[in-house]
Design a protein around this motif. Structure first.
Motif, PDB file in Angstrom:
ATOM      1  N   SER A   1     -27.000 -17.885 -55.782  1.00 58.79           N
ATOM      2  CA  SER A   1     -27.065 -17.409 -54.400  1.00 58.79           C
ATOM      3  C   SER A   1     -26.513 -15.994 -54.245  1.00 58.79           C
ATOM      4  O   SER A   1     -26.553 -15.430 -53.165  1.00 58.79           O
ATOM      5  N   LYS A   2     -26.003 -15.425 -55.337  1.00 56.80           N
ATOM      6  CA  LYS A   2     -25.408 -14.089 -55.279  1.00 56.80           C
ATOM      7  C   LYS A   2     -26.401 -13.024 -55.710  1.00 56.80           C
ATOM      8  O   LYS A   2     -27.161 -13.216 -56.659  1.00 56.80           O
TER       9      LYS A   2
ATOM     10  N   LEU B   1     -19.664 -10.242 -60.185  1.00 55.35           N
ATOM     11  CA  LEU B   1     -19.810 -11.672 -59.887  1.00 55.35           C
ATOM     12  C   LEU B   1     -18.472 -12.398 -59.944  1.00 55.35           C
ATOM     13  O   LEU B   1     -18.349 -13.508 -59.433  1.00 55.35           O
TER      14      LEU B   1
ATOM     15  N   GLN C   1     -30.380 -11.181 -58.825  1.00 57.18           N
ATOM     16  CA  GLN C   1     -29.897 -12.419 -58.231  1.00 57.18           C
ATOM     17  C   GLN C   1     -29.437 -13.393 -59.305  1.00 57.18           C
ATOM     18  O   GLN C   1     -30.115 -13.604 -60.311  1.00 57.18           O
TER      19      GLN C   1
ATOM     20  N   VAL D   1     -26.493  -8.920 -56.742  1.00 54.89           N
ATOM     21  CA  VAL D   1     -25.676  -7.769 -57.124  1.00 54.89           C
ATOM     22  C   VAL D   1     -26.588  -6.593 -57.419  1.00 54.89           C
ATOM     23  O   VAL D   1     -27.605  -6.740 -58.106  1.00 54.89           O
TER      24      VAL D   1
ATOM     25  N   SER E   1     -18.801 -19.335 -56.424  1.00 61.28           N
ATOM     26  CA  SER E   1     -19.735 -19.121 -55.323  1.00 61.28           C
ATOM     27  C   SER E   1     -19.334 -20.069 -54.196  1.00 61.28           C
ATOM     28  O   SER E   1     -19.563 -21.280 -54.277  1.00 61.28           O
TER      29      SER E   1
ATOM     30  N   TYR F   1     -19.265 -18.485 -62.641  1.00 61.23           N
ATOM     31  CA  TYR F   1     -18.712 -17.606 -61.610  1.00 61.23           C
ATOM     32  C   TYR F   1     -18.528 -18.398 -60.311  1.00 61.23           C
ATOM     33  O   TYR F   1     -19.237 -19.376 -60.061  1.00 61.23           O
TER      34      TYR F   1
END
Length: 226
Positions: A55-56, A83, A52, A58, A98, A96
């Motif tokens: 909030s992403k 990302l 994490q 992968v 978001s 990145y």
């Protein structure tokens, strides 16, 4: 650590044990790797784990190795690409997208410096190698001269301006503007006053007068909350 020049995502023993992983959790991975010091390392296996960032989340395929490292893991290009991130080793930042905003991950200069010092003092090397002798001499040199290293501006007393000096990068052809004074809160004023006193006592700054150019102070909290 983020290595934007590599495609291999590496997990080291400290993180492997910290996650309570076992050999039966790993899938086979037989391709040997070459470490930073040029040695061939045979991986223990591979494992896919969610990672994490803000909030992403992968999914990352980590190659697990049993080798010495200052880092718990190394992330590489595939993670950055997933990302949609841009990294800067100079600024120690990863940015990145978001949603409708840009998220920023910031590294720590102090931790990087601690890692460097720890690497010099503790990295295991073959005692029979020529490098072992060189390393020992370097460690002894650092110990003998530890008093010349400073870790903050207050320890760098009266640095010679010919060695380093800060200048305002302004265009001399542009007329300077004096900003209207802005009243600060008492807490901010006290913080600024204490900081100025410390820097003046350390000889890092001196008082000057700019009747045609003034800027209000801006107080920004550090990540530590200070």
């Amino acid at each position: 650590m983020v290595d934007q020049g590599s495609g291999a995502k590496i997990m080291y023993p400290d993180l492997y044990r910290g996650l309570n992983l076992k050999l039966e959790d790993l899938t086979a991975y037989d391709s040997p790797l070459v470490s930073f010091d040029g040695k061939v390392v045979i991986p223990k296996g591979q494992i896919r784990l969610p990672m994490q960032a803000g909030s992403k989340v992968v999914e990352v395929d980590f190659i697990v190795v049993d080798a010495y490292s200052l880092y718990t893991a190394i992330e590489a290009r595939p993670w950055l690409h997933a990302l949609g991130a841009v990294s800067s080793t100079l600024h120690q930042k990863v940015k990145y997208p978001s949603g409708d905003q840009i998220v920023e991950l910031v590294g720590s200069q102090s931790i990087t410096r601690q890692c460097l010092m720890y690497a010099i003092l503790h990295q295991p090397v073959s005692e029979s190698s020529a490098f072992a002798k060189e390393k020992g001499e370097l460690v002894e040199f650092l110990k003998r001269n530890v008093d010349v290293f400073t870790w903050n501006a207050y320890e760098a007393l009266r640095v010679d301006p010919s060695f380093i000096c800060h200048h305002l990068n302004v265009n001399p052809s542009v007329t300077p503007k004096k900003l209207p004074p802005r009243r600060s809160s008492k807490d901010h004023s006290d913080v600024v006053k204490d900081e100025v006193i410390k820097l003046k006592q350390a000889g890092a700054i001196e008082e000057v007068f700019y009747p045609e150019w003034l800027a209000n102070t801006v107080v920004v909290k550090k990540k530590t909350g200070k």
